[in-house]
Design an enzyme around this catalytic site. Structure first.
Site: not given
Lengths: 366, 366
Positions: B121, B143, B185, B227, B237, B241, B245, B248, B252, B264
């Site tokens: 956990r 993330k 990026e 960021k 998000e 946030r 993207n 993106h 993706h 990527h």
């Protein structure tokens, strides 16, 4: 309907308790999650028994809904089941706007909760516990997870539900064995909280085991309120929350040793017996108190049977338990009702003799 | 050594940046995690190139340490790898008192972060990014995740590292293609932040691509600081946030359509081109600005090539993207530098023509 607040600092939520409240769950969701689809993971046995009610619930959901039926077994609390749930969510185009609800006992709740925690980095989740054990314990507090590599709950996350919805009407079809398990966990709460709870349970043990609604209602409320207060103080189990593991280091190890052929609640009763013995052996619990507390354990003597086990194997399993750091086995023990000691290191010999005592005790019933 | 604070309300942490700081990581961990074992998940290529330094780091850890070497590929960002890491942790008796460190690029960081998030956990986690892309972007913000059922990052968790430790010396062996991806990026951050950053990058594009340490240092600092500020405001998000993207959704979907055979960062450059086109097409970005902004994209024209793709397939993949609710594809678009629009629904026709424009543009280089 009773409402118990679980006051987590960042994300408080409520535990709803009542008889036949399941029939209002559709309205509750349509009102509180108006833009959400609903995906349920439901225990196969529960679904068989309550097919009409579950299907009618799904039909009354305003948005898209779907169900995933699963046999509740420790073997199914696995990566394989997790992937099946995820696959079904993806295949049926469920997105982030999905409320995932677990309808069943602790296994279904733990697994479905972990699926919700890890799908798209977390989607809303609801617990609809149908067993006594899940109502008093596992549905509250956000522990989710699966078994892996012969280790119980070793993979998982802390992930809190948006709400818990406990309909005691489900308990009417709960097998006797499951009732015993639930009451076993309630005994733990009796030891943890105060003498009023302890005395109430002692006086009403028979009624509880036989499913008396009023008695159960109070026992569930007290257990949930206590657990909620502990979890609100220490969500991630860095300190106080460890009290909830009273008897559980023994219980988890026994479950693994018995290859999950023993019920969690039965293992907990055995574990509580061992914890009492250990507490007495190391001198923190007087003989007098031990005797008095043990009377509550004694009630289970004719109700459960523990098969013989390999003590060395249990010891090694304990060493691997995620609660143990740096190769030492630590226990939660007690010196009185509500007087709990955390992180007590116990000598291997004492441990073995406690296990033997527990074994002797519950094998008498054969 | 630079230190950038990522001010998450509940769990602030720091991003350390400098040349050759990896050689001080052992001391840093021994001091800040004195009771912890260390388990690293390290990119196979990084390990080959820096075997002596990595092994000497592990040897200098006061407590137990172990390594797990993995080829960084999208195929390996899977349940299978996750289970291998978990198995290795269990087999080698690593407990909750383990710091799991990811040494590598974004794939290693995402996978190892998810392993840390879900082992017992959640155990402490550190990011040691070795690629430019990981330094400016993926190591920051928590993330984590894996790919499943042909859907990128569909299984994962928000799980923040305890710290990020970026040694720019690793960039000296970074392949040209990876540099291009990292700068891609960074272009996104230039669009997101302000004209100073945008102008600095425009002026220093060649130096950045060629690995000029001073230029990179500033670009990394600016990107991470931006960021960090966004993530601190909206960790999960739910709103702000989403600006991150930009480009993106296109990227993706293209990655999936190309069966992960495209990098990527390359996909992001393509996605930014499409986002600029779309913004212009729907009238939120003037032709003049489009031209000026597109100059930065133009720098990549001879550096990357996009193979032809199936537009309809891309559209369907977008529909499945976890950012999209109720079957509508929504985009992050811009009307100026730092002037970002969230959740813009785009007509299928505009979408197709933007994809065609991007395709045309990057196929010219063939």
């Amino acid at each position: 309907m009773n409402k118990i607040k679980i006051n987590l600092p960042e994300k408080p939520y409520s535990f709803y308790l009542g008889e036949n409240i399941f029939d209002k769950l559709d309205k509750f969701i349509n009102k509180n999650y108006p833009a959400h689809s609903v995906f349920i993971v439901v225990d196969k046995t529960v679904y068989k028994l309550y097919k009409l009610r579950v299907d009618s619930f799904l039909k009354s959901i305003k948005n898209k809904s779907n169900k995933f039926i699963l046999t509740a077994s420790e073997e199914n609390k696995s990566f394989e089941s997790l992937k099946k749930i995820h696959s079904s969510l993806i295949k049926n185009n469920f997105g982030r706007d999905t409320l995932l609800a677990a309808i069943g006992g602790g296994i279904i709740g733990d697994l479905a909760g972990f699926a919700a925690a890890t799908f798209m980095r977390g989607i809303p989740f609801a617990q609809v516990p149908t067993t006594l054990l899940a109502m008093v314990d596992s549905s509250v507090g956000g522990k989710t997870g699966i078994n892996f590599s012969n280790t119980k709950n070793v993979i998982g996350a802390f992930y809190q539900p948006g709400f818990i919805y406990a309909d005691t009407a489900f308990l009417k079809t709960l097998p006797k064995k499951e009732f015993i398990c639930g009451v076993g966990e309630i005994v733990k709460y009796a030891f943890l909280t105060n003498k009023y709870f302890f005395n109430f349970l002692t006086r009403n043990f028979e009624k509880a085991i036989n499913g008396d609604t009023n008695v159960l209602n109070r026992l569930i409320r007290n257990s949930v309120a206590y657990k909620g207060s502990v979890v609100a103080e220490d969500e991630k189990e860095s300190g106080l929350r460890k009290v909830l593991n009273l008897g559980h280091t023994f219980a988890h190890a026994l479950e693994v040793e018995q290859d999950h052929k023993i019920k969690h609640g039965e293992a907990v009763i055995f574990g509580l017996a061992c914890a009492l013995y250990t507490s007495k052996e190391i001198g923190i619990l007087t003989a007098d108190r031990f005797k008095r507390y043990f009377n509550l354990i004694r009630e289970f003597q004719d109700l459960i049977t523990i098969n013989s086990f390999d003590k060395r194997k249990i010891y090694n399993i304990m060493l691997r338990d995620k609660k143990n750091l740096q190769g030492k086995v630590k226990f939660v023990l007690l010196s009185g009702i509500g007087d709990i000691l955390l992180n007590v290191e116990v000598d291997k010999k004492v441990l073995y003799s406690s296990l033997e005592a527990g074994e002797r005790y519950f094998q008498k019933s054969k």
